[in-house]
Scaffold this active site. Structure first.
Site, short mmCIF file in Angstrom:
data_model
loop_
_atom_site.label_atom_id
_atom_site.label_comp_id
_atom_site.label_asym_id
_atom_site.label_seq_id
_atom_site.Cartn_x
_atom_site.Cartn_y
_atom_site.Cartn_z
N GLY A 30 105.42 8.70 37.04
CA GLY A 30 105.14 9.49 38.23
C GLY A 30 104.36 10.74 37.91
N ALA A 31 103.45 10.63 36.94
CA ALA A 31 102.74 11.82 36.45
C ALA A 31 101.72 12.37 37.44
CB ALA A 31 102.05 11.51 35.13
N GLY A 66 91.90 19.34 24.83
CA GLY A 66 91.74 18.90 23.45
C GLY A 66 92.76 17.86 23.00
N TYR A 75 119.79 8.80 48.00
CA TYR A 75 119.23 9.57 46.88
C TYR A 75 120.32 9.97 45.91
CZ TYR A 75 116.20 13.20 44.75
OH TYR A 75 115.45 13.97 43.90
N LYS A 84 120.73 8.78 41.97
CA LYS A 84 120.69 9.77 40.89
C LYS A 84 122.01 9.86 40.14
CE LYS A 84 116.43 11.30 41.16
NZ LYS A 84 115.47 11.06 40.05
#
Length: 253
Positions: free
Chosen positions: A14-15, A56, A158, A162
């Site tokens: 999920g970046a 970099g 949810y 979790k």
């Protein structure tokens, strides 16, 4: 003393999301090469890849559905082939849905939360932890939530997902600790992200009034906790559930 991730490779699921983007930039700024997972937002993934390369560091994108084991295994093969051993795994992706009461919540939402919280964690562990065991080193980090401790109305699917994820992480921490692999969770509160900055919704007096620090946290503060747990500075911390929410929830002993 500083956070030094040079020579490490990190995968963030999920970046391309609000928190994931900042985690990716932060780990890269600490020296890590980055595997950018995305499900649908290929454009955002490519933009993030360019950002990280400009720092970099090496960066690749991998597409996949983290609720499907075959996709996670394919992601692992791609990452290994292009960047080598993955030292840090951050389970951040989660399926979004509309919250309502237990009596009104569609069953499919409970299934989706189980798949994206519990099964994602299991699939990632099965794919990436064996190589960490061989190397006797690794960081396995999950993004949980303060909701798992709050149990407020309309949060049932949810919270269930979790809390299930929490169980997997705690057991895994005990199973792989002897290999010097740490397994930890970061639990954000209601966090300010670029979406809030763009919409001018950073301030929420109702929520902030319940927080001991009287404000919402930021995406960067979540990413900072992830960077710390990814580093050698956290080499003897495992099995932890770390709230990053200004004291809004406090695990008890």
């Amino acid at each position: 003393m500083q956070i030094d991730l040079n020579g490490k490779t990190a995968l963030i699921t999920g970046a391309t999301g609000d928190l994931g983007r900042v985690m990716a930039r932060t780990l890269a700024s600490c020296g890590a090469d980055i595997v950018i997972h995305y499900h649908a937002n290929e454009k955002k993934a490519a933009e993030l890849q360019n950002e990280i390369r400009q720092l970099g560091k090496r960066a690749i994108t991998v597409q996949g559905d983290v609720t499907k084991e075959a996709d996670v295994l394919r992601m692992k093969e791609t990452a290994s082939a292009q960047l080598g051993h993955v030292d840090i795994v951050v389970a951040n992706a989660v399926i979004q849905y509309e919250w309502t009461t237990v009596l009104e919540q569609p069953i499919g939402d409970y299934i989706s939360q189980f798949e994206s919280c519990v099964l994602q964690s299991v699939f990632l562990a099965k794919a990436f932890v064996p190589a960490m065991k061989e190397k006797k080193s690794g960081r396995f980090i999950g993004i949980n939530t303060e909701c798992a401790m709050q149990n407020f109305v309309n949060q049932s699917a949810y919270t269930a997902g979790k809390r299930g994820m929490d169980g997997v992480f705690r057991v895994l921490a005990k199973e792989v600790g002897e290999y010097q692999i740490t397994v930890n969770q970061v639990a954000p509160g209601w966090t300010i992200s670029d979406r809030d900055r763009d919409n001018g919704t950073e301030v929420s007096e109702g929520y902030s009034s319940t927080v001991p620090m009287k404000r919402r946290g930021t995406d960067q503060e979540i990413a900072n906790a992830v960077a710390f747990l990814s580093s050698d500075l956290a080499s003897f911390i495992t099995g932890a559930f770390v709230p990053v929410n200004g004291g809004n929830v406090m695990p008890a002993i």
